[in-house]
Design a protein around this motif. Structure first.
Motif, PDB file in Angstrom:
ATOM      1  N   VAL A   1      22.506  12.312  -3.403  1.00 57.42           N
ATOM      2  CA  VAL A   1      22.548  13.615  -4.045  1.00 57.42           C
ATOM      3  C   VAL A   1      21.378  14.460  -3.546  1.00 57.42           C
ATOM      4  N   ASP A   2      21.685  15.674  -3.188  1.00 54.03           N
ATOM      5  CA  ASP A   2      20.659  16.597  -2.714  1.00 54.03           C
ATOM      6  C   ASP A   2      19.932  17.180  -3.922  1.00 54.03           C
ATOM      7  N   SER A   3      18.624  17.011  -3.942  1.00 57.16           N
ATOM      8  CA  SER A   3      17.861  17.509  -5.092  1.00 57.16           C
ATOM      9  C   SER A   3      17.677  19.016  -5.046  1.00 57.16           C
ATOM     10  N   GLY A   4      17.946  19.599  -3.897  1.00 58.60           N
ATOM     11  CA  GLY A   4      17.693  21.026  -3.753  1.00 58.60           C
ATOM     12  C   GLY A   4      16.218  21.367  -3.659  1.00 58.60           C
ATOM     13  N   ARG A   5      15.375  20.357  -3.722  1.00 56.07           N
ATOM     14  CA  ARG A   5      13.920  20.572  -3.651  1.00 56.07           C
ATOM     15  C   ARG A   5      13.414  20.235  -2.253  1.00 56.07           C
ATOM     16  N   LYS A   6      12.634  21.125  -1.657  1.00 57.94           N
ATOM     17  CA  LYS A   6      11.989  20.795  -0.390  1.00 57.94           C
ATOM     18  C   LYS A   6      10.874  19.793  -0.601  1.00 57.94           C
ATOM     19  N   LYS A   7      10.302  19.824  -1.811  1.00 59.08           N
ATOM     20  CA  LYS A   7       9.243  18.864  -2.109  1.00 59.08           C
ATOM     21  C   LYS A   7       9.677  17.956  -3.247  1.00 59.08           C
ATOM     22  N   LEU A   8       9.795  16.691  -2.964  1.00 58.34           N
ATOM     23  CA  LEU A   8      10.119  15.696  -3.982  1.00 58.34           C
ATOM     24  C   LEU A   8       9.522  14.367  -3.536  1.00 58.34           C
ATOM     25  N   GLY A   9       8.789  13.769  -4.411  1.00 57.92           N
ATOM     26  CA  GLY A   9       8.129  12.506  -4.098  1.00 57.92           C
ATOM     27  C   GLY A   9       8.934  11.310  -4.552  1.00 57.92           C
ATOM     28  N   SER A  10       8.330  10.458  -5.375  1.00 57.87           N
ATOM     29  CA  SER A  10       8.949   9.202  -5.775  1.00 57.87           C
ATOM     30  C   SER A  10       9.226   9.177  -7.268  1.00 57.87           C
ATOM     31  N   VAL A  11      10.097   8.236  -7.654  1.00 57.53           N
ATOM     32  CA  VAL A  11      10.284   7.922  -9.064  1.00 57.53           C
ATOM     33  C   VAL A  11       9.924   6.443  -9.205  1.00 57.53           C
ATOM     34  N   ILE A  12       8.895   6.163  -9.962  1.00 60.59           N
ATOM     35  CA  ILE A  12       8.393   4.791 -10.072  1.00 60.59           C
ATOM     36  C   ILE A  12       8.654   4.293 -11.486  1.00 60.59           C
ATOM     37  N   GLY A  13       9.463   3.252 -11.589  1.00 59.20           N
ATOM     38  CA  GLY A  13       9.903   2.754 -12.886  1.00 59.20           C
ATOM     39  C   GLY A  13       8.794   2.072 -13.672  1.00 59.20           C
ATOM     40  N   GLY A  14       9.035   1.916 -14.949  1.00 62.21           N
ATOM     41  CA  GLY A  14       8.036   1.371 -15.871  1.00 62.21           C
ATOM     42  C   GLY A  14       7.473   0.029 -15.430  1.00 62.21           C
ATOM     43  N   TYR A  15       6.154  -0.117 -15.566  1.00 61.05           N
ATOM     44  CA  TYR A  15       5.446  -1.374 -15.342  1.00 61.05           C
ATOM     45  C   TYR A  15       5.493  -1.850 -13.892  1.00 61.05           C
ATOM     46  N   ALA A  16       5.969  -0.999 -12.984  1.00 64.37           N
ATOM     47  CA  ALA A  16       5.908  -1.366 -11.567  1.00 64.37           C
ATOM     48  C   ALA A  16       4.451  -1.328 -11.110  1.00 64.37           C
ATOM     49  N   LYS A  17       4.165  -2.067 -10.043  1.00 62.33           N
ATOM     50  CA  LYS A  17       2.808  -2.069  -9.490  1.00 62.33           C
ATOM     51  C   LYS A  17       2.881  -1.891  -7.983  1.00 62.33           C
ATOM     52  N   THR A  18       2.004  -1.043  -7.476  1.00 61.46           N
ATOM     53  CA  THR A  18       1.900  -0.938  -6.021  1.00 61.46           C
ATOM     54  C   THR A  18       0.530  -1.461  -5.616  1.00 61.46           C
ATOM     55  N   GLY A  19       0.505  -2.111  -4.466  1.00 65.14           N
ATOM     56  CA  GLY A  19      -0.761  -2.609  -3.941  1.00 65.14           C
ATOM     57  C   GLY A  19      -1.573  -1.493  -3.309  1.00 65.14           C
ATOM     58  N   ILE A  20      -2.660  -1.883  -2.667  1.00 62.05           N
ATOM     59  CA  ILE A  20      -3.521  -0.897  -2.023  1.00 62.05           C
ATOM     60  C   ILE A  20      -2.856  -0.366  -0.758  1.00 62.05           C
ATOM     61  N   ASN A  21      -3.161   0.889  -0.439  1.00 64.40           N
ATOM     62  CA  ASN A  21      -2.666   1.545   0.775  1.00 64.40           C
ATOM     63  C   ASN A  21      -1.138   1.494   0.915  1.00 64.40           C
ATOM     64  N   VAL A  22      -0.428   1.586  -0.185  1.00 64.01           N
ATOM     65  CA  VAL A  22       1.041   1.642  -0.132  1.00 64.01           C
ATOM     66  C   VAL A  22       1.475   3.091   0.105  1.00 64.01           C
ATOM     67  N   SER A  23       2.531   3.254   0.907  1.00 62.35           N
ATOM     68  CA  SER A  23       3.066   4.585   1.202  1.00 62.35           C
ATOM     69  C   SER A  23       4.496   4.680   0.682  1.00 62.35           C
ATOM     70  N   LEU A  24       4.782   5.728  -0.050  1.00 66.03           N
ATOM     71  CA  LEU A  24       6.131   5.922  -0.609  1.00 66.03           C
ATOM     72  C   LEU A  24       6.752   7.160   0.023  1.00 66.03           C
ATOM     73  N   MET A  25       7.906   7.004   0.655  1.00 60.72           N
ATOM     74  CA  MET A  25       8.558   8.110   1.362  1.00 60.72           C
ATOM     75  C   MET A  25       9.218   9.065   0.358  1.00 60.72           C
ATOM     76  N   PRO A  26       9.500  10.279   0.783  1.00 64.63           N
ATOM     77  CA  PRO A  26      10.094  11.261  -0.138  1.00 64.63           C
ATOM     78  C   PRO A  26      11.421  10.765  -0.710  1.00 64.63           C
TER      79      PRO A  26
END
Lengths: 409, 409, 409
Positions: free
Chosen positions: C356-381
């Motif tokens: 689905v196209d968000s219609g937004r030129k800028k949109l980052g991530s959606v990170i669900g509850g209690y998830a954990k990311t380590g150091i230097n992790v990169s999340l694509m749009p």
């Protein structure tokens, strides 16, 4: 008498580039602290004997620069045959009627007055220390109120919380008349065997150090904990360097001569900054950070509960948490330590081919002297990087790196 | 006469999107500086002739917007047959008795008064420049006190530290009567061959530029060095934009109109910020940084000894050190340049299939116009990213990236 | 009557750990907003009926803690048979002559007075909302000036910009006498079919919400947009927590009780900070950021147009842009979201196996509850990380991560 000959193999990579007695506590070698405590005993002490062995040249060089009032005698232990061997080498030539105060080289006291207590106790004495988990120590069993029954190494059962703190006052004659002992299972002549023999024939009084006032530095993270113990004694803000406004400083903080704290830096004590250190701009030092002489904690770098040895460069965009960074290390921009497992279990570390639980939920890395990390390097909890090693940009370090190793992606 | 036709291939990727004469020095094209110097000669100059070739439309467009008092004549060099060919094309129609002042298009002078010295010298004259390493230049050999004997290209032996600075004053008649030369080994008609012929039959006086006052911009890092030379002339703090307090500014700093320096930014001059630039909050500009019009140096971004062209976005958490970032580049959050080798050797760069030693221990990246890097990208020392290329998130760029290339992990 | 039973599958991973009615708008559940609007209707409302279904225990628990003046009746919709089924369950026992005000559970109103307008309108009424792109909604076709002709779902042709806003006032008798409808192609009993039947036999007045005053929260990025709508109503600086100087605060900003803003932080409103939040030092909150109770936005962390739920830890060196970070998430140092494609096209998101196209030129991530990311992790749009998942250090997340997944390099 200080037993400063040990090899400190369990402290690698820290001990790859310096002997254990020169590990810095608030930027001062452990041995210097011990000498100061002995100095504090005043006329009770006639002579200081220091047994050296591993990297003895560095220890002797340090001693040559130390202006002590006491007469210092250096005894070399050529072979590492154990603590009993070291003590026996050291008491050669000392009168039988003299008392010797023996301090193991890895002992750090948060309350140095404990040493005076041991020294002033009538007859033979031993220092015990209350700890949470005595299972890795020699436990002190007593008879009567405070008389040593025996020292029991790493007992399986929980018998007492008071362990051998590695500090004794003993009559030389008692040591010599109980010198006949056997090699222990690990192949060393253990001084505790002599002490046990003395205790079986005469009275050895136990002086007890309250919890948190004693630590032995035998494992890497204990360097953090010994510094933490020392920091707990810091009082007030003692700023000898230059602070460029605006800077926020909370809590107990020491900043040494010729150090510069640049604007927009945020310091939360207890924090100790040595000499000629540069911090900031826009750096953050969180509680229990120690930054030693000549180091740079630069732009957007955060340090938390870590010991940074001398001449370390962390110039930009780094986070150093619950870590030890040895002398001369250079961290590339964006190098970050992880200090917490996803599962929030205590962090383990590999010590001489055994995996040892540090008991700490937060523990970062131990980075050996003169190692270099590239930009955007990630260090997992509990990893050790050997001295003189190079970690390439972007690498995630998931296991220990031996010394002088180049780690590429 | 300015020879502004050259292709600047050794300056790629900078010259992929702009001709060499439009390379910015303190955010002003090199050609504009040269025109200003000539303007400063006043009545000595009747007419300015500019030889254009590579990307001539961009040069002509720039000239059309330049309000010069001098009459400017543009001569097109259709074929790139060398500097002699360019000069001969340009002097067509000029009287034999006139003198021409010839300035190579890649010359930057820290002391523009040198041009006046050459222009006022009686008879023919050439500018020499003292350099540390003359091996890559044409060395000036003299006879008598300051008379040119000959220009010797890249001599193997060390004969002199004074090299050909690419600035001459010559009688047109002398040029024309010595015009018969051969193609050089690299297939060009070299103007130095004409100068050598003139010197062999008449007097050509050498004017010498002191060390550090002259630089030719032939290799990428020389763009950093030319800007550094220009920055050394900056005096005081000249702030035309808006500075939001608290901000710390040390040293010599210029901030252009409509630029905004947001709070908690730390600037250590010499630093030059053009127009409509946004810096901060919490940014750091270290000495010898140049940020050109419309660029953004954002939150927790540090720039050190780098030239940032126009409309560059480095919005968050980056370190740009000893680098050149061309117009329209976008750096993702966490993009970091490495500028120091682990072995601390001087950084090399690949120039037209040859590896050239920059002589710099610190040298970062050259990022071509409109290139984009993703988040957490790492750029190794000395790498070049071609214009319009895209570097994916997390990639470590270890070698040069051609233009219009997508680099995935 | 509030229809709060829906499953919100298109809102995953947000709805993996909370029901749709508890999605926070300025740190207050959507359902709480709706109850407040109804509260504002005063005596017009006798009783509030809430239809619960998905995660009904959490909704009921929330209601039990809500001190409402109105009598609240909870009706459980055991099977998810559609909105018509929900309404019919809820009106059981209500008199035929009564009017019911029906509000879909995903409706957020920037102008809650619209509800009063619907409630006070004579006879049956429906709220329409003007939108830019009606193609994904039920479009309202009218007859006469403002009488509903019919609701046409997702018309291919562009017939009107006014869409069904999910708010109705209807006589219970009219609902019951038009209750005989068929299952729709997607297998549900649609309340719009009942409304269409009512409209075909009697008058249903259309009240129109002006553009920007209504939003339905059906897709992840609409959580950002609903918060943005609510933030647009923020006025002035209302600071209940503690701000440590120097801090820069621009624009409209709310900071809740017991929150701490540490020095060198830069806030550009509109920004909403809940209770017991810690921000800084040296953090940056950019416009349209919402940080909810108990979260930490730490050192050198920037947040822009993002919604940070409760108890999120982003402690060091992160950039969170145009993203949603659910409760209990921990982001490692250096974790960065990308929010812009290289090609600058609008960002797409995978929603239940459809892109689905968000219609937004800028949109980052959606990170669900209690998830954990380590150091230097990169999340694509546009990527989504499932709840309770762990992303290892250094990983570049290029696609959606299911819940409870460990993503290693």
């Amino acid at each position: 008498m200080i037993l400063a000959a040990g090899k400190g193999e369990r402290l690698r990579p820290i001990t790859e580039t310096r002997p254990k007695p020169l590990i810095p506590i608030l930027c001062k070698p452990l041995l210097a602290w011990q000498l100061e405590w002995i100095e504090g005993l005043g006329g009770l002490v006639d002579e200081v004997i220091i047994v050296v062995g591993d990297m003895k040249d560095k220890v002797i060089e340090f001693l040559s620069k130390t202006a002590a009032n006491k007469k210092i005698r250096v005894v070399e232990q050529e072979q590492q045959l154990g603590t009993a061997h070291a003590v026996l080498r050291a008491v050669e030539g000392v009168e039988e009627e003299e008392d010797v105060l023996i301090v193991y080289g890895d002992v750090f006291l948060g309350k140095p007055e404990l040493l005076l207590e041991v020294a002033k106790r009538e007859g033979n004495a031993i220092l015990g220390a209350e700890v949470d988990d005595p299972s890795q120590y020699g436990v002190l069993l007593t008879k009567g109120e405070d008389s040593l029954d025996k020292i029991l190494e790493k007992p399986k059962e929980h018998l007492s919380k008071v362990v051998n703190a590695g500090v004794y006052k003993l009559r030389v004659g008692d040591i010599l008349s109980n010198r006949d002992i056997q090699f222990s299972p690990r192949g060393e002549l253990e001084f505790t065997d002599i002490v046990n023999k003395i205790a079986s024939v005469s009275d050895v009084r136990v002086v007890t150090a309250p919890r948190g006032s004693w630590i032995d530095i035998g494992l890497p993270w204990q360097v953090i904990e010994a510094n933490k113990t020392a920091l707990s004694n810091l009082r007030g803000q003692n700023i000898k360097g230059v602070v460029e406004q605006p800077v926020v400083i909370h809590g107990d903080v020491y900043i040494g001569e010729e150090s510069q704290i640049k604007a927009f830096t945020y310091i939360e004590g207890p924090v100790y900054v040595g000499r000629r250190v540069r911090v900031g701009p826009s750096a953050r030092l969180r509680p229990y950070s120690v930054i030693c002489d000549g180091s740079v904690i630069g732009f957007s770098v955060e340090v938390k509960e870590s010991v940074i040895f001398e001449n370390v460069h962390a110039n930009h965009l780094s986070y150093i948490g619950d870590s030890i960074v040895c002398e001369g290390v250079n961290l590339g921009a964006g190098t970050v330590t992880a200090n917490l497992r996803f599962d929030e279990k205590t962090v383990k570390m590999r010590i001489k081919d055994k995996v040892v639980d540090s008991g700490r939920k937060k523990l970062g890395s131990v980075i050996g002297g003169y190692a270099k990390t590239g930009i955007n390097v990630s260090l997992m909890p509990g990893v050790k990087v050997g001295s003189f090693s190079w970690i390439y940009p972007g690498v995630v370090v998931t296991g220990d790196v031996p010394q002088k190793t180049i780690l590429k992606p």
